[in-house]
Design a protein around this motif. Sequence first.
Motif, PDB file in Angstrom:
ATOM      1  N   PHE A  52       0.825  -1.202   0.000  1.00 35.08           N
ATOM      2  CA  PHE A  52       0.000   0.000   0.000  1.00 35.08           C
ATOM      3  C   PHE A  52       0.862   1.257   0.000  1.00 35.08           C
ATOM      4  O   PHE A  52       0.609   2.220  -0.735  1.00 35.08           O
ATOM      5  N   THR A  53       1.887   1.257   0.854  1.00 37.36           N
ATOM      6  CA  THR A  53       2.770   2.418   0.933  1.00 37.36           C
ATOM      7  C   THR A  53       3.467   2.657  -0.395  1.00 37.36           C
ATOM      8  O   THR A  53       3.576   3.795  -0.870  1.00 37.36           O
ATOM      9  N   TYR A  54       3.950   1.576  -1.000  1.00 30.26           N
ATOM     10  CA  TYR A  54       4.692   1.684  -2.251  1.00 30.26           C
ATOM     11  C   TYR A  54       3.832   2.248  -3.377  1.00 30.26           C
ATOM     12  O   TYR A  54       4.261   3.152  -4.100  1.00 30.26           O
ATOM     13  N   VAL A  55       2.606   1.735  -3.538  1.00 35.85           N
ATOM     14  CA  VAL A  55       1.779   2.216  -4.653  1.00 35.85           C
ATOM     15  C   VAL A  55       1.280   3.635  -4.396  1.00 35.85           C
ATOM     16  O   VAL A  55       1.235   4.460  -5.317  1.00 35.85           O
ATOM     17  N   ALA A  56       0.919   3.951  -3.139  1.00 31.73           N
ATOM     18  CA  ALA A  56       0.428   5.302  -2.836  1.00 31.73           C
ATOM     19  C   ALA A  56       1.538   6.337  -3.001  1.00 31.73           C
ATOM     20  O   ALA A  56       1.352   7.385  -3.643  1.00 31.73           O
ATOM     21  N   ALA A  57       2.717   6.052  -2.422  1.00 31.73           N
ATOM     22  CA  ALA A  57       3.839   6.981  -2.544  1.00 31.73           C
ATOM     23  C   ALA A  57       4.355   7.024  -3.980  1.00 31.73           C
ATOM     24  O   ALA A  57       4.733   8.090  -4.477  1.00 31.73           O
ATOM     25  N   GLY A  58       4.347   5.870  -4.648  1.00 31.19           N
ATOM     26  CA  GLY A  58       4.831   5.824  -6.028  1.00 31.19           C
ATOM     27  C   GLY A  58       3.978   6.650  -6.968  1.00 31.19           C
ATOM     28  O   GLY A  58       4.502   7.383  -7.817  1.00 31.19           O
ATOM     29  N   LEU A  59       2.672   6.550  -6.850  1.00 33.57           N
ATOM     30  CA  LEU A  59       1.779   7.366  -7.674  1.00 33.57           C
ATOM     31  C   LEU A  59       1.974   8.850  -7.377  1.00 33.57           C
ATOM     32  O   LEU A  59       1.980   9.684  -8.294  1.00 33.57           O
ATOM     33  N   SER A  60       2.125   9.181  -6.100  1.00 34.04           N
ATOM     34  CA  SER A  60       2.333  10.584  -5.718  1.00 34.04           C
ATOM     35  C   SER A  60       3.627  11.129  -6.304  1.00 34.04           C
ATOM     36  O   SER A  60       3.656  12.255  -6.845  1.00 34.04           O
ATOM     37  N   VAL A  61       4.682  10.336  -6.224  1.00 32.93           N
ATOM     38  CA  VAL A  61       5.977  10.777  -6.746  1.00 32.93           C
ATOM     39  C   VAL A  61       5.927  10.945  -8.261  1.00 32.93           C
ATOM     40  O   VAL A  61       6.455  11.923  -8.807  1.00 32.93           O
ATOM     41  N   GLN A  62       5.284  10.010  -8.949  1.00 31.86           N
ATOM     42  CA  GLN A  62       5.186  10.139 -10.405  1.00 31.86           C
ATOM     43  C   GLN A  62       4.375  11.376 -10.784  1.00 31.86           C
ATOM     44  O   GLN A  62       4.698  12.074 -11.751  1.00 31.86           O
ATOM     45  N   GLY A  63       3.327  11.652 -10.022  1.00 28.65           N
ATOM     46  CA  GLY A  63       2.553  12.858 -10.288  1.00 28.65           C
ATOM     47  C   GLY A  63       3.366  14.124 -10.073  1.00 28.65           C
ATOM     48  O   GLY A  63       3.278  15.079 -10.864  1.00 28.65           O
ATOM     49  N   LEU A  64       4.179  14.141  -9.020  1.00 33.11           N
ATOM     50  CA  LEU A  64       5.039  15.299  -8.759  1.00 33.11           C
ATOM     51  C   LEU A  64       6.107  15.450  -9.836  1.00 33.11           C
ATOM     52  O   LEU A  64       6.449  16.567 -10.247  1.00 33.11           O
ATOM     53  N   LYS A  65       6.645  14.322 -10.300  1.00 34.47           N
ATOM     54  CA  LYS A  65       7.688  14.370 -11.333  1.00 34.47           C
ATOM     55  C   LYS A  65       7.189  15.068 -12.593  1.00 34.47           C
ATOM     56  O   LYS A  65       7.850  15.980 -13.124  1.00 34.47           O
ATOM     57  N   ILE A  66       6.031  14.653 -13.079  1.00 38.96           N
ATOM     58  CA  ILE A  66       5.556  15.218 -14.346  1.00 38.96           C
ATOM     59  C   ILE A  66       4.916  16.596 -14.156  1.00 38.96           C
ATOM     60  O   ILE A  66       4.654  17.290 -15.142  1.00 38.96           O
ATOM     61  N   THR A  67       4.652  16.966 -12.910  1.00 38.49           N
ATOM     62  CA  THR A  67       4.118  18.307 -12.643  1.00 38.49           C
ATOM     63  C   THR A  67       5.234  19.341 -12.626  1.00 38.49           C
ATOM     64  O   THR A  67       5.155  20.390 -13.279  1.00 38.49           O
ATOM     65  N   PHE A  68       6.307  19.056 -11.876  1.00 39.70           N
ATOM     66  CA  PHE A  68       7.396  20.025 -11.732  1.00 39.70           C
ATOM     67  C   PHE A  68       8.450  19.893 -12.839  1.00 39.70           C
ATOM     68  O   PHE A  68       9.109  20.871 -13.180  1.00 39.70           O
ATOM     69  N   ARG A  69       8.627  18.669 -13.361  1.00 38.76           N
ATOM     70  CA  ARG A  69       9.505  18.419 -14.523  1.00 38.76           C
ATOM     71  C   ARG A  69      10.909  19.014 -14.335  1.00 38.76           C
ATOM     72  O   ARG A  69      11.420  19.737 -15.196  1.00 38.76           O
ATOM     73  N   ILE A  70      11.522  18.709 -13.204  1.00 38.83           N
ATOM     74  CA  ILE A  70      12.869  19.217 -12.903  1.00 38.83           C
ATOM     75  C   ILE A  70      13.913  18.266 -13.489  1.00 38.83           C
ATOM     76  O   ILE A  70      13.884  17.063 -13.216  1.00 38.83           O
TER      77      ILE A  70
END
Length: 299
Positions: A52-70
């Motif tokens: 649960f932790t992995y999928v919830a945090a993983g989705l959040s991180v992927q969303g942040l990656k493509i939002t900020f695009r650093i």
Amino acid sequence: MDILWALSEIRTPFFDHFFQLVTYLGQELFLISIVCALYWCVDKKLAAQIGFTYVAAGLSVQGLKITFRIPRPWMLDPNFQAVESAIPAATGYSFPSGHTQAGTSLFAPLTLHTKKWGLKCAYTAMFLLIGFSRMYLGCHTPKDVLAAICVSLLAAWIIHRYQDTLTANPRFTGWAAAAVAAFALFICCYAFFLYHGEIIEARYASDCFKASGAALGFAAGWYLEQRYLNFSPEKSHTQSNSCLIYRFLFGLVVTAVLQFSLKALIGRTFAGQMVQHAVVIFWIIYGYPLVFTHFRDKN
């Protein structure tokens, strides 16, 4: 970048190899192997908490990656060089760190689960060391690492705090699975929207579809297992410890074969990659437990 430049000045061949090994602890393959061992053979509840932790945090991180695009550090500063052996695994945008998120998603639930302070310190040191390895290797800035740790720790704490509530009532189980699935669908639609608008490249969208597929497979598998199977990973009175080892090894081999077969057959498109990861995770969470529970009951 100042910290990364300072770390690059103290690199040695020994520590290059050492921190490359440490960073492998944040790889998807290592985490899935640990989850499989726990889920199939030792402690289903703890393994589900990690999942649960992995999928919830993983989705959040992927969303942040493509939002900020650093971009990666070597793109932010063309004069900076990362450790060459670490570059091939450094896919996607830099912020937040995916390896750190995966490592924290594994070791933070273990930290919360254990009652022994020595183990708590050891598990905490492990995900902090993984984060440090990403900076030492030059793949992430401190901001990338800190954000990944914070997101993963928050997910780990929430799931640890409310896991009993989620499993005690079938209605809550369904709502939790539906929430994960909805989050996964949102991330893949968001990634496709950015890709279709030529804001992100296909390789960045691809990581989002993989994460979304894994989350969908987990949500469906976990819901079905909780509602209709509810298996126990412990060995029966007629089995030995070697049976658990064989169970783990056989399941891992079948999982690897399934993953590589699906990748070769359907894993080239966004939808194919999504289906591939969904099927593999569904097999781990529900399919294989259904198989070995059936044969154990027959015997």
